[in-house]
Design a protein around this motif. Structure first.
Motif, PDB file in Angstrom:
ATOM      1  N   ALA A 137       0.824  -1.211   0.000  1.00  0.00           N
ATOM      2  CA  ALA A 137       0.000   0.000   0.000  1.00  0.00           C
ATOM      3  C   ALA A 137       0.857   1.260   0.000  1.00  0.00           C
ATOM      4  O   ALA A 137       0.450   2.303  -0.501  1.00  0.00           O
ATOM      5  CB  ALA A 137      -0.913  -0.002   1.217  1.00  0.00           C
ATOM      6  N   GLY A 138       2.048   1.151   0.572  1.00  0.00           N
ATOM      7  CA  GLY A 138       2.951   2.300   0.596  1.00  0.00           C
ATOM      8  C   GLY A 138       2.481   3.417   1.500  1.00  0.00           C
ATOM      9  O   GLY A 138       2.825   4.587   1.283  1.00  0.00           O
ATOM     10  N   ASP A 139       1.711   3.076   2.537  1.00  0.00           N
ATOM     11  CA  ASP A 139       1.181   4.087   3.443  1.00  0.00           C
ATOM     12  C   ASP A 139       1.985   4.221   4.730  1.00  0.00           C
ATOM     13  O   ASP A 139       1.583   4.913   5.663  1.00  0.00           O
ATOM     14  CB  ASP A 139      -0.280   3.776   3.781  1.00  0.00           C
ATOM     15  CG  ASP A 139      -0.455   2.399   4.416  1.00  0.00           C
ATOM     16  OD1 ASP A 139       0.554   1.689   4.584  1.00  0.00           O
ATOM     17  OD2 ASP A 139      -1.611   2.027   4.733  1.00  0.00           O
ATOM     18  N   GLY A 140       3.113   3.537   4.803  1.00  0.00           N
ATOM     19  CA  GLY A 140       3.972   3.632   5.981  1.00  0.00           C
ATOM     20  C   GLY A 140       3.511   2.794   7.150  1.00  0.00           C
ATOM     21  O   GLY A 140       4.092   2.892   8.239  1.00  0.00           O
ATOM     22  N   ARG A 141       2.515   1.942   6.947  1.00  0.00           N
ATOM     23  CA  ARG A 141       1.995   1.121   8.044  1.00  0.00           C
ATOM     24  C   ARG A 141       2.366  -0.348   7.904  1.00  0.00           C
ATOM     25  O   ARG A 141       1.994  -1.164   8.742  1.00  0.00           O
ATOM     26  CB  ARG A 141       0.463   1.245   8.129  1.00  0.00           C
ATOM     27  CG  ARG A 141      -0.056   2.666   8.120  1.00  0.00           C
ATOM     28  CD  ARG A 141       0.569   3.509   9.220  1.00  0.00           C
ATOM     29  NE  ARG A 141       0.095   3.153  10.551  1.00  0.00           N
ATOM     30  CZ  ARG A 141       0.571   3.658  11.684  1.00  0.00           C
ATOM     31  NH1 ARG A 141       1.586   4.524  11.640  1.00  0.00           N
ATOM     32  NH2 ARG A 141       0.071   3.299  12.846  1.00  0.00           N
ATOM     33  N   GLY A 148      10.150  -0.059   0.770  1.00  0.00           N
ATOM     34  CA  GLY A 148       9.266   0.825   1.523  1.00  0.00           C
ATOM     35  C   GLY A 148       8.654   0.180   2.752  1.00  0.00           C
ATOM     36  O   GLY A 148       7.715   0.723   3.342  1.00  0.00           O
ATOM     37  N   ILE A 149       9.170  -0.963   3.153  1.00  0.00           N
ATOM     38  CA  ILE A 149       8.678  -1.669   4.337  1.00  0.00           C
ATOM     39  C   ILE A 149       9.477  -1.205   5.550  1.00  0.00           C
ATOM     40  O   ILE A 149      10.710  -1.169   5.515  1.00  0.00           O
ATOM     41  CB  ILE A 149       8.811  -3.192   4.157  1.00  0.00           C
ATOM     42  CG1 ILE A 149       7.997  -3.651   2.943  1.00  0.00           C
ATOM     43  CG2 ILE A 149       8.371  -3.931   5.420  1.00  0.00           C
ATOM     44  CD1 ILE A 149       8.259  -5.089   2.540  1.00  0.00           C
ATOM     45  N   LYS A 150       8.789  -0.866   6.608  1.00  0.00           N
ATOM     46  CA  LYS A 150       9.465  -0.399   7.814  1.00  0.00           C
ATOM     47  C   LYS A 150       9.834  -1.582   8.716  1.00  0.00           C
ATOM     48  O   LYS A 150       9.193  -2.620   8.684  1.00  0.00           O
ATOM     49  CB  LYS A 150       8.581   0.599   8.561  1.00  0.00           C
ATOM     50  CG  LYS A 150       8.369   1.885   7.759  1.00  0.00           C
ATOM     51  CD  LYS A 150       7.619   2.922   8.544  1.00  0.00           C
ATOM     52  CE  LYS A 150       7.531   4.234   7.758  1.00  0.00           C
ATOM     53  NZ  LYS A 150       6.800   5.293   8.501  1.00  0.00           N
ATOM     54  N   ILE A 151      10.861  -1.367   9.523  1.00  0.00           N
ATOM     55  CA  ILE A 151      11.417  -2.426  10.358  1.00  0.00           C
ATOM     56  C   ILE A 151      11.099  -2.172  11.826  1.00  0.00           C
ATOM     57  O   ILE A 151      11.246  -1.051  12.322  1.00  0.00           O
ATOM     58  CB  ILE A 151      12.940  -2.510  10.181  1.00  0.00           C
ATOM     59  CG1 ILE A 151      13.318  -2.656   8.703  1.00  0.00           C
ATOM     60  CG2 ILE A 151      13.502  -3.657  11.024  1.00  0.00           C
ATOM     61  CD1 ILE A 151      12.759  -3.876   8.020  1.00  0.00           C
ATOM     62  N   VAL A 152      10.673  -3.221  12.493  1.00  0.00           N
ATOM     63  CA  VAL A 152      10.515  -3.195  13.951  1.00  0.00           C
ATOM     64  C   VAL A 152      11.362  -4.312  14.541  1.00  0.00           C
ATOM     65  O   VAL A 152      11.233  -5.472  14.143  1.00  0.00           O
ATOM     66  CB  VAL A 152       9.043  -3.383  14.369  1.00  0.00           C
ATOM     67  CG1 VAL A 152       8.941  -3.578  15.890  1.00  0.00           C
ATOM     68  CG2 VAL A 152       8.198  -2.198  13.931  1.00  0.00           C
ATOM     69  N   PHE A 153      12.248  -3.954  15.459  1.00  0.00           N
ATOM     70  CA  PHE A 153      13.022  -4.948  16.190  1.00  0.00           C
ATOM     71  C   PHE A 153      12.270  -5.286  17.478  1.00  0.00           C
ATOM     72  O   PHE A 153      11.893  -4.391  18.244  1.00  0.00           O
ATOM     73  CB  PHE A 153      14.412  -4.411  16.532  1.00  0.00           C
ATOM     74  CG  PHE A 153      15.308  -4.256  15.338  1.00  0.00           C
ATOM     75  CD1 PHE A 153      15.858  -5.373  14.719  1.00  0.00           C
ATOM     76  CD2 PHE A 153      15.609  -3.002  14.830  1.00  0.00           C
ATOM     77  CE1 PHE A 153      16.693  -5.237  13.615  1.00  0.00           C
ATOM     78  CE2 PHE A 153      16.442  -2.853  13.725  1.00  0.00           C
ATOM     79  CZ  PHE A 153      16.977  -3.977  13.116  1.00  0.00           C
ATOM     80  N   LEU A 154      12.055  -6.583  17.691  1.00  0.00           N
ATOM     81  CA  LEU A 154      11.363  -7.061  18.885  1.00  0.00           C
ATOM     82  C   LEU A 154      12.245  -8.113  19.547  1.00  0.00           C
ATOM     83  O   LEU A 154      12.423  -9.211  19.019  1.00  0.00           O
ATOM     84  CB  LEU A 154      10.002  -7.651  18.502  1.00  0.00           C
ATOM     85  CG  LEU A 154       9.164  -8.298  19.606  1.00  0.00           C
ATOM     86  CD1 LEU A 154       8.920  -7.325  20.756  1.00  0.00           C
ATOM     87  CD2 LEU A 154       7.832  -8.793  19.032  1.00  0.00           C
TER      88      LEU A 154
END
Length: 264
Positions: free
Chosen positions: A108-112, A171-177
Motif C-alpha cells: 500500500a505504501g502508506d507507511g503502516r 518501503g517496508i518499515k522495520i521493527v526490532f522485537l
C-alpha cells in the motif's frame, strides 16, 4: 600446547574472531574444521537413537522442545555447523525466500507495513561468544552473556542484513522485537547501527511488566500492540519458534537456524 582438540579449536577460533572486523561485515572463519566433523554424526546422550544431525533437524522443526542444553556429544558437530559454511547457506536460503516473498507483495505504501526482526541470532550474531564459551552444552550463563552483550561488539548476520536492506528499499518499515531487557537499549541501538542496521520504526525491548512471562506471551502481546496502533505485520523473522508462534505473528514467518539454545 597441552590443549584438548576441541579446546584448541576454540582457541584458534577466538583468535580469528578477535582479528576479524565486525563493522557491517560478518566474521570470516575457516570452513574446513575437521576436528569438529563427525564421520557420520555422533549418537547423543539424551537421545541415544538420534544422530546429531537428526537431533538438529528435530530441534529446527520444533519437534524436540523444552530442552535446556544441547547433547554433550553434539558440541563438536554444532561447532562445525555454526562456524562452517552450512549455517551460512541455511541462513541464506531463509533470507532468499523472505526476499522473494516481499518482492511479490502489492504494498500500500502508506507507511503502516512493517516487518518484525528478532535480534540475537537473527539480526546480530553472538557466535564470538559461543565460540569462546561453547555451543550450548553448559547451562546458559546470563552473567557472562550480558557482559558480552554490553560490549556492543556483535557482528551482523549478513543474510539478515541483506534482507533488511531489501525491505527498506521496498518501503517496508522495520521493527526490532527482542527479549533483551530495557537496560540494554543504548548498547543494542549502537551495536545495530554500527553493523549496518541504521534505521527502524521501533525497537521493543522486554520491560519489567513481562517478568516471568514466556517469550511467546511477551512477543504476542507486543505484536498485538503494534497492530492496534494501525501497523500491518507483513513479515516476521527469528531464530526461535517463540519468535514466530502465538498470536498476531504476521502474514508470513521465517525461521532462521539456531540449534544452540531453546527459548519458550
Amino acid at each position: 600446547m597441552g590443549l584438548e582438540p576441541f579446546s584448541f579449536f576454540l582457541f584458534l577460533a577466538t583468535l580469528a574472531l578477535v582479528a576479524a572486523t565486525s563493522r557491517g561485515t560478518y566474521l570470516e572463519i575457516p570452513h574446513q574444521i575437521h576436528l569438529l566433523r563427525p564421520k557420520s554424526g555422533a549418537r547423543t546422550n539424551d537421545f541415544p537413537d538420534l544422530s546429531c544431525l537428526s537431533w538438529r533437524l528435530a530441534v529446527e522443526t520444533n519437534n524436540i522442545i523444552g530442552w535446556k542444553t544441547t547433547p554433550e556429544k553434539c558440541e563438536g558437530y554444532l561447532g562445525h555447523y555454526m562456524l562452517g559454511q552450512q549455517y551460512r547457506e541455511d541462513s541464506e536460503a531463509v533470507a532468499y525466500e523472505a526476499i522473494v516473498y516481499a518482492q511479490s507483495l502489492e504494498l500500500a505504501g502508506d507507511g503502516r507495513e512493517i516487518w518484525i526482526f528478532d535480534i540475537d541470532e537473527t539480526s546480530l550474531s553472538n557466535l564470538p561468544y559461543y565460540a569462546k564459551h561453547g555451543f550450548g552444552v553448559e547451562p546458559f550463563n546470563s552473567t557472562l552473556f550480558n557482559e558480552w552483550v554490553n560490549k556492543g561488539e556483535a557482528p551482523s548476520l549478513p543474510e539478515s542484513l541483506k534482507l533488511y536492506k531489501k525491505l527498506l528499499s521496498l518501503g517496508i518499515k522495520i521493527v526490532f522485537l527482542t527479549g533483551r531487557p530495557e537496560d540494554q537499549r543504548s548498547v543494542t541501538e549502537n551495536n545495530l547501527k554500527n553493523v549496518g542496521f541504521y534505521t527502524w520504526e521501533n525497537l521493543i525491548l522486554k520491560g519489567s511488566s513481562y517478568s516471568g512471562e514466556t517469550a511467546v506471551v511477551y512477543k504476542s502481546s507486543e505484536r498485538k500492540r503494534l497492530e492496534k496502533k494501525g501497523y500491518r505485520i507483513i513479515g516476521n523473522i527469528g531464530d526461535q519458534w517463540s519468535d514466530l508462534l502465538g498470536t498476531n505473528a504476521g502474514n508470513r514467518t521465517f525461521k532462521l537456524p539456531d540449534p544452540m539454545y531453546y527459548i519458550s
